[in-house]
Design a protein around this motif. Sequence first.
Motif, PDB file in Angstrom:
ATOM      1  N   LEU A 272       0.827  -1.204   0.000  1.00  0.00           N
ATOM      2  CA  LEU A 272       0.000   0.000   0.000  1.00  0.00           C
ATOM      3  C   LEU A 272       0.864   1.258   0.000  1.00  0.00           C
ATOM      4  O   LEU A 272       0.630   2.189  -0.782  1.00  0.00           O
ATOM      5  N   VAL A 273       1.873   1.308   0.856  1.00  0.00           N
ATOM      6  CA  VAL A 273       2.718   2.502   0.939  1.00  0.00           C
ATOM      7  C   VAL A 273       3.456   2.732  -0.377  1.00  0.00           C
ATOM      8  O   VAL A 273       3.545   3.864  -0.872  1.00  0.00           O
ATOM      9  N   SER A 274       3.970   1.665  -0.975  1.00  0.00           N
ATOM     10  CA  SER A 274       4.671   1.794  -2.247  1.00  0.00           C
ATOM     11  C   SER A 274       3.713   2.262  -3.339  1.00  0.00           C
ATOM     12  O   SER A 274       4.068   3.111  -4.172  1.00  0.00           O
ATOM     13  N   THR A 275       2.493   1.746  -3.329  1.00  0.00           N
ATOM     14  CA  THR A 275       1.485   2.168  -4.308  1.00  0.00           C
ATOM     15  C   THR A 275       1.133   3.638  -4.126  1.00  0.00           C
ATOM     16  O   THR A 275       0.972   4.383  -5.100  1.00  0.00           O
ATOM     17  N   TRP A 276       1.018   4.052  -2.879  1.00  0.00           N
ATOM     18  CA  TRP A 276       0.692   5.447  -2.576  1.00  0.00           C
ATOM     19  C   TRP A 276       1.757   6.392  -3.124  1.00  0.00           C
ATOM     20  O   TRP A 276       1.450   7.375  -3.795  1.00  0.00           O
ATOM     21  N   HIS A 277       3.006   6.083  -2.884  1.00  0.00           N
ATOM     22  CA  HIS A 277       4.089   6.914  -3.408  1.00  0.00           C
ATOM     23  C   HIS A 277       4.093   6.898  -4.941  1.00  0.00           C
ATOM     24  O   HIS A 277       4.303   7.935  -5.581  1.00  0.00           O
ATOM     25  N   PHE A 278       3.866   5.733  -5.513  1.00  0.00           N
ATOM     26  CA  PHE A 278       3.903   5.578  -6.970  1.00  0.00           C
ATOM     27  C   PHE A 278       2.850   6.447  -7.638  1.00  0.00           C
ATOM     28  O   PHE A 278       3.146   7.212  -8.563  1.00  0.00           O
ATOM     29  N   PHE A 279       1.610   6.378  -7.165  1.00  0.00           N
ATOM     30  CA  PHE A 279       0.539   7.137  -7.811  1.00  0.00           C
ATOM     31  C   PHE A 279       0.552   8.618  -7.435  1.00  0.00           C
ATOM     32  O   PHE A 279      -0.049   9.434  -8.128  1.00  0.00           O
ATOM     33  N   ASN A 280       1.258   8.967  -6.373  1.00  0.00           N
ATOM     34  CA  ASN A 280       1.424  10.384  -6.069  1.00  0.00           C
ATOM     35  C   ASN A 280       2.243  11.100  -7.140  1.00  0.00           C
ATOM     36  O   ASN A 280       2.168  12.321  -7.284  1.00  0.00           O
ATOM     37  N   SER A 281       3.025  10.324  -7.907  1.00  0.00           N
ATOM     38  CA  SER A 281       3.803  10.935  -8.984  1.00  0.00           C
ATOM     39  C   SER A 281       2.907  11.408 -10.120  1.00  0.00           C
ATOM     40  O   SER A 281       3.348  12.150 -11.000  1.00  0.00           O
ATOM     41  N   LEU A 282       1.640  11.000 -10.104  1.00  0.00           N
ATOM     42  CA  LEU A 282       0.662  11.487 -11.070  1.00  0.00           C
ATOM     43  C   LEU A 282       0.126  12.862 -10.701  1.00  0.00           C
ATOM     44  O   LEU A 282      -0.421  13.568 -11.542  1.00  0.00           O
ATOM     45  N   ARG A 283       0.288  13.231  -9.445  1.00  0.00           N
ATOM     46  CA  ARG A 283      -0.352  14.438  -8.938  1.00  0.00           C
ATOM     47  C   ARG A 283       0.561  15.656  -9.080  1.00  0.00           C
ATOM     48  O   ARG A 283       1.791  15.552  -9.043  1.00  0.00           O
ATOM     49  N   THR A 284      -0.059  16.806  -9.242  1.00  0.00           N
ATOM     50  CA  THR A 284       0.692  18.052  -9.395  1.00  0.00           C
ATOM     51  C   THR A 284       1.167  18.548  -8.030  1.00  0.00           C
ATOM     52  O   THR A 284       0.676  18.101  -6.980  1.00  0.00           O
ATOM     53  N   ALA A 285       2.112  19.486  -8.063  1.00  0.00           N
ATOM     54  CA  ALA A 285       2.603  20.071  -6.823  1.00  0.00           C
ATOM     55  C   ALA A 285       1.479  20.777  -6.070  1.00  0.00           C
ATOM     56  O   ALA A 285       1.442  20.793  -4.833  1.00  0.00           O
ATOM     57  N   GLU A 286       0.558  21.389  -6.827  1.00  0.00           N
ATOM     58  CA  GLU A 286      -0.582  22.072  -6.206  1.00  0.00           C
ATOM     59  C   GLU A 286      -1.502  21.082  -5.492  1.00  0.00           C
ATOM     60  O   GLU A 286      -2.043  21.375  -4.424  1.00  0.00           O
ATOM     61  N   GLN A 287      -1.679  19.916  -6.073  1.00  0.00           N
ATOM     62  CA  GLN A 287      -2.538  18.907  -5.453  1.00  0.00           C
ATOM     63  C   GLN A 287      -1.899  18.332  -4.200  1.00  0.00           C
ATOM     64  O   GLN A 287      -2.560  18.077  -3.206  1.00  0.00           O
ATOM     65  N   GLY A 288      -0.593  18.108  -4.275  1.00  0.00           N
ATOM     66  CA  GLY A 288       0.095  17.484  -3.158  1.00  0.00           C
ATOM     67  C   GLY A 288      -0.224  15.996  -3.089  1.00  0.00           C
ATOM     68  O   GLY A 288      -1.033  15.473  -3.875  1.00  0.00           O
TER      69      GLY A 288
END
Length: 325
Positions: A166-182
Amino acid sequence: METTKSLLMHSSVSLKPLLAQLPKESFWEGLDLYQWEGFWYVPRHLEAAKTVQSHFEARDDDVILASPMKTGTNWLKALCFCIMKRAKSDDDDDDDNEEPLVDEHPFSYVRTLEIQVYTTNAPPDLSGMSSPRLFHTHLPYNALPDSIKNSKCKIVYITRNPKDTLVSTWHFFNSLRTAEQGPYPFDKAFDSFCNGVHLFGPFFEHGLQYWKESSKMAHKILFLKYEDLKRDPKGQLKRLASFLGRPFVNEEAIDKVLWTCSLERLKNMEVNKNGVSPWTGLPKSSFFRLGVVGDWKNNFTPKMKDQLDHITSMKLEGSGLEFET
């Protein structure tokens, strides 16, 4: 270049009647997932999965790597690629076997069927590929084509402690998000994972399908755990090479492959640090992060740990499959 979301979401007109009939959930407020035969897909992957079922013809000497997302997939790709590339004579002086991973990311050598191979409008002709062929899939066992299940080809499955997954998935898909989204709120990601709503999930059902089949067909399906590979890399690599019919004959050969494919080395190679994946639009660097066991402790509250441990115990009860807690 298409955006990552469009790369993940694209589907043909022919798939739309099916999508209209399937359960639908929002994944992290950014992607629509559809439940097909018990598992969750974005339209592009679902369409490719159906094409894989219809068109992929396995050979008896094929090797299929399988995994849930973020469970050591690219490490396994690198290891198996190097094992299969080695000469059967174990000629360690052969320069052709020296540096196979320097020029390309592991996902370029071992392509994922539903993400890299069967995503074009016309199914590719794979008949010209030399044997033995090496592919990967995130598909659950029930979605594999009959040609894989009924042939003599071998399957290597890897999974991981669900908390670290779960933690690895969370970090992985956070790379899809913009800096504004966080970063996406971790508590929401936790709830989604516990409910089984994530790409190619549910996690436990995915693992149990391969676990049960490997128990019945140990000669065909090798079931690996990421933690075992980290704890005893040499022993697990011997086991893997033997299963693939490429056993090592000396310790030097084992050490060479372990060094070539070490996570720290792969993570720091320029080819894996720069650029983006042409198939997903994700940064290549996002495919390798820490690679440690127990990183979940940096994100989980005690309540979250107890809740997911309880779910794990219930899901795996009586199966014989266990994860470290």
